[in-house]
Scaffold this active site. Sequence first.
Site, PDB file in Angstrom:
ATOM      1  CG  HIS A  78      -1.920  -1.171   1.149  1.00 10.60           C
ATOM      2  ND1 HIS A  78      -2.662  -1.549   2.231  1.00 10.60           N
ATOM      3  CD2 HIS A  78      -2.209  -2.062   0.157  1.00 10.60           C
ATOM      4  CE1 HIS A  78      -3.386  -2.621   1.902  1.00 10.60           C
ATOM      5  NE2 HIS A  78      -3.108  -2.948   0.656  1.00 10.60           N
ATOM      6  CG  HIS A 241      -7.639  -2.924  -1.880  1.00 12.01           C
ATOM      7  ND1 HIS A 241      -7.114  -1.895  -1.128  1.00 12.01           N
ATOM      8  CD2 HIS A 241      -6.847  -3.996  -1.656  1.00 12.01           C
ATOM      9  CE1 HIS A 241      -6.052  -2.327  -0.474  1.00 12.01           C
ATOM     10  NE2 HIS A 241      -5.865  -3.607  -0.769  1.00 12.01           N
ATOM     11  CG  ASP A 245      -3.525  -4.907  -3.071  1.00 10.09           C
ATOM     12  OD1 ASP A 245      -3.054  -4.119  -2.220  1.00 10.09           O
ATOM     13  OD2 ASP A 245      -4.332  -5.826  -2.783  1.00 10.09           O
ATOM     14  CG  HIS A 268       0.044  -9.364  -3.054  1.00  9.07           C
ATOM     15  ND1 HIS A 268      -0.145  -8.040  -3.383  1.00  9.07           N
ATOM     16  CD2 HIS A 268      -0.743  -9.590  -1.975  1.00  9.07           C
ATOM     17  CE1 HIS A 268      -0.995  -7.498  -2.535  1.00  9.07           C
ATOM     18  NE2 HIS A 268      -1.388  -8.414  -1.674  1.00  9.07           N
TER      19      HIS A 268
HETATM   20 ZN   LIG Z   1      -4.006  -4.541  -0.405  1.00 11.56          ZN
END
Ligand SMILES: [Zn+2]
Length: 307
Positions: A78, A241, A245, A268
């Site tokens: 973040h 979001h 990310d 991720h």
């Molecule tokens: Zn996040």
Amino acid sequence: MLKQRTLKTLTRAVGVGLHSGQRVELTLRPAAPDTGIVFRRVDLAQPVDIPVTAQSVTDTRMATTIANGGAKVHTIEHLMSACSGLGLDNLYVDITAEEVPILDGSSSSFVFLLQSAGIELQNAPKRFIRMLQPVEIREGEGDNLKWARLEPYHGYKLRFEIDFAHRVVDATGQRYEFDLGQGNYSRDIARARTFGFTKDVEMLRANGLGLGAGLDNAVVMDDWRVLNADGLRYDDELVKHKILDAMGDLYVVGKPLLAAYSAFRSGHAMNNKLLRALLAQPDSYEIVSFEDDKQAPAGFALPARAW
Ligand SMILES: [Zn+2]
């Protein structure tokens, strides 16, 4: 010349780690041109610097973790997203524990901190990674399919699609596209919070994770609805979001991308694989800078403005 950026002065924040629940202090400090973003574990007997690169990412299971030897910092995404959104090239991040504080679960607190400290233009050319050929990662099939892709684009835009079989997601948005040249990161993306489901929170806690998570730093849903009393901040907060990310995940490459990113159910781990695939194909990109600000794509030429 389009210049590199750092902070005018230092700024501090105190919070708790999302997974560790530990109290942590963060000091964001200006750094010289070409430093990049460097985390420093100042709580260790001998402070250890952890420069952020695609290779320093060692774990992507619940958050993005970087390491240098045994020294680690978890959940950098973040803060990295805020740096990407504001175009910050050089920064020291002194940290007193293993995890970046979650604050309100979005990147808007980091944007506020960075903008309060002020953005300084530095006398060095800002360098970009410009895509020349598409790079893609694809995994699974059918219901398990997921993919992420970078393609040439004179600017930076991100298109993300999620696919949760959940009433809240169905009722809001499953896909969103953000173009840095047309949108406003602080307004359109930064306020979107981390989200999770009550059953996942219970599982995380059983594994000693998510100890700092709660309704004040995450959107929490049960099988039917959002449990936060104030509801969502954006109608399509969840997919936004995922874009927040992705911007953080991709910025670990060390330079802003001139690219169109698109992804379906990525996360991720896949975002980091995409960067490693990019770096493994040197003919897929080039490093460029802009002698004339006017040649730079929209969204990059002006220093980040206050909101
Ligand atoms: Zn996040």
